[in-house]
Design a protein around this motif. Sequence first.
Motif, PDB file in Angstrom:
ATOM      1  N   ILE A 259       0.851  -1.184   0.000  1.00  0.00           N
ATOM      2  CA  ILE A 259       0.000   0.000   0.000  1.00  0.00           C
ATOM      3  C   ILE A 259       0.889   1.238   0.000  1.00  0.00           C
ATOM      4  O   ILE A 259       1.647   1.466   0.944  1.00  0.00           O
ATOM      5  N   LEU A 260       0.839   2.025  -1.058  1.00  0.00           N
ATOM      6  CA  LEU A 260       1.592   3.269  -1.147  1.00  0.00           C
ATOM      7  C   LEU A 260       0.632   4.450  -1.203  1.00  0.00           C
ATOM      8  O   LEU A 260      -0.575   4.274  -1.414  1.00  0.00           O
ATOM      9  N   ALA A 261       1.161   5.647  -1.034  1.00  0.00           N
ATOM     10  CA  ALA A 261       0.314   6.844  -1.083  1.00  0.00           C
ATOM     11  C   ALA A 261      -0.360   6.986  -2.441  1.00  0.00           C
ATOM     12  O   ALA A 261      -1.475   7.494  -2.548  1.00  0.00           O
ATOM     13  N   SER A 262       0.318   6.514  -3.492  1.00  0.00           N
ATOM     14  CA  SER A 262      -0.217   6.621  -4.847  1.00  0.00           C
ATOM     15  C   SER A 262      -1.161   5.477  -5.205  1.00  0.00           C
ATOM     16  O   SER A 262      -1.721   5.451  -6.293  1.00  0.00           O
ATOM     17  N   GLY A 263      -1.310   4.524  -4.299  1.00  0.00           N
ATOM     18  CA  GLY A 263      -2.178   3.372  -4.556  1.00  0.00           C
ATOM     19  C   GLY A 263      -1.476   2.074  -4.207  1.00  0.00           C
ATOM     20  O   GLY A 263      -0.475   2.069  -3.489  1.00  0.00           O
ATOM     21  N   GLU A 264      -1.984   0.978  -4.711  1.00  0.00           N
ATOM     22  CA  GLU A 264      -1.408  -0.326  -4.425  1.00  0.00           C
ATOM     23  C   GLU A 264      -0.504  -0.771  -5.575  1.00  0.00           C
ATOM     24  O   GLU A 264      -0.788  -0.510  -6.742  1.00  0.00           O
ATOM     25  N   THR A 265       0.574  -1.437  -5.228  1.00  0.00           N
ATOM     26  CA  THR A 265       1.498  -1.948  -6.237  1.00  0.00           C
ATOM     27  C   THR A 265       2.214  -3.161  -5.663  1.00  0.00           C
ATOM     28  O   THR A 265       2.173  -3.400  -4.453  1.00  0.00           O
ATOM     29  N   ASP A 266       2.863  -3.932  -6.518  1.00  0.00           N
ATOM     30  CA  ASP A 266       3.590  -5.092  -6.014  1.00  0.00           C
ATOM     31  C   ASP A 266       4.910  -4.650  -5.406  1.00  0.00           C
ATOM     32  O   ASP A 266       5.394  -3.537  -5.635  1.00  0.00           O
ATOM     33  N   LEU A 267       5.501  -5.537  -4.602  1.00  0.00           N
ATOM     34  CA  LEU A 267       6.713  -5.202  -3.859  1.00  0.00           C
ATOM     35  C   LEU A 267       7.865  -4.828  -4.781  1.00  0.00           C
ATOM     36  O   LEU A 267       8.598  -3.871  -4.515  1.00  0.00           O
ATOM     37  N   PHE A 268       8.040  -5.557  -5.878  1.00  0.00           N
ATOM     38  CA  PHE A 268       9.145  -5.251  -6.775  1.00  0.00           C
ATOM     39  C   PHE A 268       8.984  -3.867  -7.389  1.00  0.00           C
ATOM     40  O   PHE A 268       9.949  -3.105  -7.502  1.00  0.00           O
ATOM     41  N   LEU A 293       5.774   6.162   2.870  1.00  0.00           N
ATOM     42  CA  LEU A 293       5.531   6.567   4.252  1.00  0.00           C
ATOM     43  C   LEU A 293       5.261   5.369   5.133  1.00  0.00           C
ATOM     44  O   LEU A 293       5.621   5.346   6.310  1.00  0.00           O
ATOM     45  N   LYS A 294       4.601   4.365   4.548  1.00  0.00           N
ATOM     46  CA  LYS A 294       4.354   3.114   5.245  1.00  0.00           C
ATOM     47  C   LYS A 294       4.690   1.971   4.291  1.00  0.00           C
ATOM     48  O   LYS A 294       4.280   1.989   3.134  1.00  0.00           O
ATOM     49  N   ILE A 295       5.426   1.017   4.800  1.00  0.00           N
ATOM     50  CA  ILE A 295       5.749  -0.157   3.993  1.00  0.00           C
ATOM     51  C   ILE A 295       5.000  -1.338   4.584  1.00  0.00           C
ATOM     52  O   ILE A 295       5.452  -1.985   5.536  1.00  0.00           O
ATOM     53  N   GLU A 296       3.820  -1.570   4.066  1.00  0.00           N
ATOM     54  CA  GLU A 296       2.972  -2.629   4.594  1.00  0.00           C
ATOM     55  C   GLU A 296       2.206  -3.301   3.464  1.00  0.00           C
ATOM     56  O   GLU A 296       1.933  -2.706   2.429  1.00  0.00           O
ATOM     57  N   PHE A 297       1.866  -4.558   3.695  1.00  0.00           N
ATOM     58  CA  PHE A 297       1.128  -5.312   2.693  1.00  0.00           C
ATOM     59  C   PHE A 297      -0.366  -5.034   2.782  1.00  0.00           C
ATOM     60  O   PHE A 297      -0.903  -4.808   3.868  1.00  0.00           O
ATOM     61  N   ALA A 298      -1.014  -5.071   1.633  1.00  0.00           N
ATOM     62  CA  ALA A 298      -2.470  -5.015   1.617  1.00  0.00           C
ATOM     63  C   ALA A 298      -3.015  -6.340   2.138  1.00  0.00           C
ATOM     64  O   ALA A 298      -2.385  -7.382   1.996  1.00  0.00           O
TER      65      ALA A 298
END
Length: 299
Positions: A259-268, A293-298
């Motif tokens: 989960i990123l500020a710009s939306g969801e994306t894969d880890l790579f 800002l946060k490094i967490e999985f959906a």
Amino acid sequence: MTWRIVDITEPGRYLHTERKSLVVLDNKQELGRIPLRDIQAIITHSYYGTYSHGLLFKLAECNIPLVVCNEKHLPVALLVPTANHYLQSGRIQAQASVAKPIKKRIWKELVKAKIREQSRTLNGINLPASKFLLNLEKKVRSGDPNNVEAQAARYYWKKLFGLNFHRDRHIPGINAHLNYGYTILRSALARAVISAGLSPSLGVGHINSRNNFCLVDDLLEPFRPLVDRVVWQNRNSWSEDISKESKEILAGLMQRTLILASGETDLFRAMVLVVNSLISVFENSEKKLELPLKIEFAN
């Protein structure tokens, strides 16, 4: 794209390529094949095996890392291409000539992000000690001259896995699982760094002359807690050496969504975004390194 980590554990395997696929054989009997385009990295732990020259060439051509690990699941060798980007020369020159204050600033940002994620890890399992780490984060200065990172680590490991735990890469059980998880992330980051035309050996915080992947280890720091959380969740059943099931769980990290500020994306992809931001810093010293800002999985 679904990235796959290929893990070779059993000895005597023969790996070669055929029709743009990795083929694994045992005593001339095919065990399976995977399209090269689907492979994130190949990790091998066996004491002996055979690799065709054609496979090594294709792995380099496709920018697929081949990671050789010892019995403690620590990487002892990493095969990566020597050149794979048309801007490589210019980018490495910019990377090598970046001013020391800029390197120190980048390292400060990486350390702060790591400690912040360690705090969020403890907070996620209802340990109020996370506030102590947030206070340490505020004390990180340019270049981290007081080694706040190490202070945070000592506190963090005791809170996460108990007072008797200490981080030792050569101990089985939880430590071995941490090793394996970090190896997964490290191979992916190496791929992102080299694909972008940067030198993995020119770090900003890690400066060990015997480490050819200092920059990779720099950028890995904020992502490490992703592995820590998974290992903590399985701590009661992962007390011995790594099993096939635990490897599958840890390798599956690369298939999960962040989960990123710009939306969801894969880890790579998140790693690629960080690498691209670093390039902007190297080429324009006024830009700031952009980290999630946060490094967490959906869920």
